[in-house]
Scaffold this active site. Structure first.
Site, PDB file in Angstrom:
ATOM      1  N   ASN A 143      40.348  38.261  28.487  1.00  0.00           N
ATOM      2  CA  ASN A 143      41.565  37.950  27.742  1.00  0.00           C
ATOM      3  C   ASN A 143      41.399  36.583  27.090  1.00  0.00           C
ATOM      4  O   ASN A 143      41.216  35.587  27.785  1.00  0.00           O
ATOM      5  CB  ASN A 143      42.772  37.909  28.685  1.00  0.00           C
TER       6      ASN A 143
ATOM      7  N   ASP B 162      39.215  38.622  42.540  1.00  0.00           N
ATOM      8  CA  ASP B 162      40.494  38.204  41.968  1.00  0.00           C
ATOM      9  C   ASP B 162      41.543  38.203  43.074  1.00  0.00           C
ATOM     10  O   ASP B 162      41.644  39.157  43.846  1.00  0.00           O
ATOM     11  CB  ASP B 162      40.895  39.180  40.841  1.00  0.00           C
ATOM     12  N   ILE B 163      42.319  37.114  43.132  1.00  0.00           N
ATOM     13  CA  ILE B 163      43.310  36.953  44.205  1.00  0.00           C
ATOM     14  C   ILE B 163      44.503  37.903  44.022  1.00  0.00           C
ATOM     15  O   ILE B 163      45.230  38.179  44.977  1.00  0.00           O
ATOM     16  CB  ILE B 163      43.777  35.475  44.265  1.00  0.00           C
TER      17      ILE B 163
ATOM     18  N   HIS C 106      36.691  34.056  31.668  1.00  0.00           N
ATOM     19  CA  HIS C 106      36.220  34.905  32.768  1.00  0.00           C
ATOM     20  C   HIS C 106      36.239  36.350  32.322  1.00  0.00           C
ATOM     21  O   HIS C 106      37.140  36.781  31.610  1.00  0.00           O
ATOM     22  CB  HIS C 106      37.115  34.736  34.003  1.00  0.00           C
ATOM     23  N   PHE C 107      35.228  37.072  32.770  1.00  0.00           N
ATOM     24  CA  PHE C 107      35.265  38.521  32.650  1.00  0.00           C
ATOM     25  C   PHE C 107      35.938  39.072  33.896  1.00  0.00           C
ATOM     26  O   PHE C 107      35.645  38.618  35.013  1.00  0.00           O
ATOM     27  CB  PHE C 107      33.854  39.127  32.600  1.00  0.00           C
TER      28      PHE C 107
HETATM   29  P1  AMP Z   1      43.705  36.115  33.002  1.00  0.00           P
HETATM   30  O1  AMP Z   1      45.122  36.597  32.917  1.00  0.00           O
HETATM   31  O2  AMP Z   1      42.739  36.967  32.236  1.00  0.00           O
HETATM   32  O3  AMP Z   1      43.589  34.643  32.655  1.00  0.00           O
HETATM   33  O4  AMP Z   1      43.292  36.305  34.515  1.00  0.00           O
HETATM   34  C1  AMP Z   1      43.442  35.320  35.476  1.00  0.00           C
HETATM   35  C2  AMP Z   1      43.162  35.977  36.799  1.00  0.00           C
HETATM   36  O5  AMP Z   1      42.845  34.958  37.726  1.00  0.00           O
HETATM   37  C3  AMP Z   1      44.357  36.751  37.368  1.00  0.00           C
HETATM   38  O6  AMP Z   1      43.981  38.112  37.527  1.00  0.00           O
HETATM   39  C4  AMP Z   1      44.636  36.051  38.684  1.00  0.00           C
HETATM   40  O7  AMP Z   1      44.992  36.945  39.715  1.00  0.00           O
HETATM   41  C5  AMP Z   1      43.321  35.348  38.981  1.00  0.00           C
HETATM   42  N1  AMP Z   1      43.424  34.145  39.778  1.00  0.00           N
HETATM   43  C6  AMP Z   1      44.236  33.094  39.577  1.00  0.00           C
HETATM   44  N2  AMP Z   1      44.038  32.168  40.524  1.00  0.00           N
HETATM   45  C7  AMP Z   1      43.053  32.645  41.336  1.00  0.00           C
HETATM   46  C8  AMP Z   1      42.401  32.156  42.501  1.00  0.00           C
HETATM   47  N3  AMP Z   1      42.721  30.977  43.034  1.00  0.00           N
HETATM   48  N4  AMP Z   1      41.452  32.910  43.071  1.00  0.00           N
HETATM   49  C9  AMP Z   1      41.117  34.109  42.543  1.00  0.00           C
HETATM   50  N5  AMP Z   1      41.691  34.629  41.442  1.00  0.00           N
HETATM   51  C10 AMP Z   1      42.653  33.911  40.851  1.00  0.00           C
END
Ligand code: AMP
Ligand code: ZN
Length: 144
Positions: A89, A33-34, A102-103
């Protein structure tokens, strides 16, 4: 295979956007996760673009879930975490920001200050039984 050209995770799966990939098989990709909640926080995504868990065919869901024990062992080894949370979520109200399911695997350590407002309640008399029958009826209808 379904994909959305505007979806950031579909772009990562297609290698159009870089990511720190840790695992890939025929149906699943896992990457860092970024915006980590903890060091080593992973995301596990199906190759196919599904917005909601409730849209995913059971066999696809099973493929996604089947890698969790394996990835979880790697999380514990690499991060030295004592445990982890697996989180999905669904819906903006639940915190879903990326509309490709995504998990999250979030490493946990003692006193890491992560956590939930786990304000547990108590059912009034009869409510649990009422809910259990409503669930049983809904599930019988959904299964038919
Ligand atoms: P959610 O709030 O459950 O939809 O989680 C989305 C997650 O995706 C967040 O924790 C972000 O930090 C992560 N995210 C968004 N864009 C990227 C990306 N380009 N690379 C890796 N993680 C990402
Ligand atoms: Zn997508």
């Amino acid at each position: 295979m379904s994909s959305d050209p505007n979806c950031i995770f579909c772009k990562i799966i297609a290698a159009e956007v870089p990511a720190a990939v840790v695992y890939e098989d025929d149906s699943v990709l896992a990457f860092l996760d970024i915006g980590p909640l903890a060091d080593g926080h992973l995301l596990v995504v199906p190759h196919e673009h599904y917005i909601r868990l409730t849209d995913v065919p059971p066999e696809r869901c099973a493929q996604m879930a089947s890698v969790l024990p394996f990835l979880g062992r790697a999380v514990l080894e690499v991060t030295k975490a004592e445990g982890f949370n697996v989180l999905l979520n669904q819906g903006t109200v639940a915190g879903q920001a990326v509309p490709h399911i995504h998990f999250h695997i979030i490493p946990r350590k003692k006193d890491d200050l992560l956590g939930y407002r786990w304000n547990s309640g108590k059912y009034p008399e009869g409510r649990a039984a009422q809910l259990a029958s409503a669930y049983q009826a809904a599930l019988a209808r959904l299964a038919s």
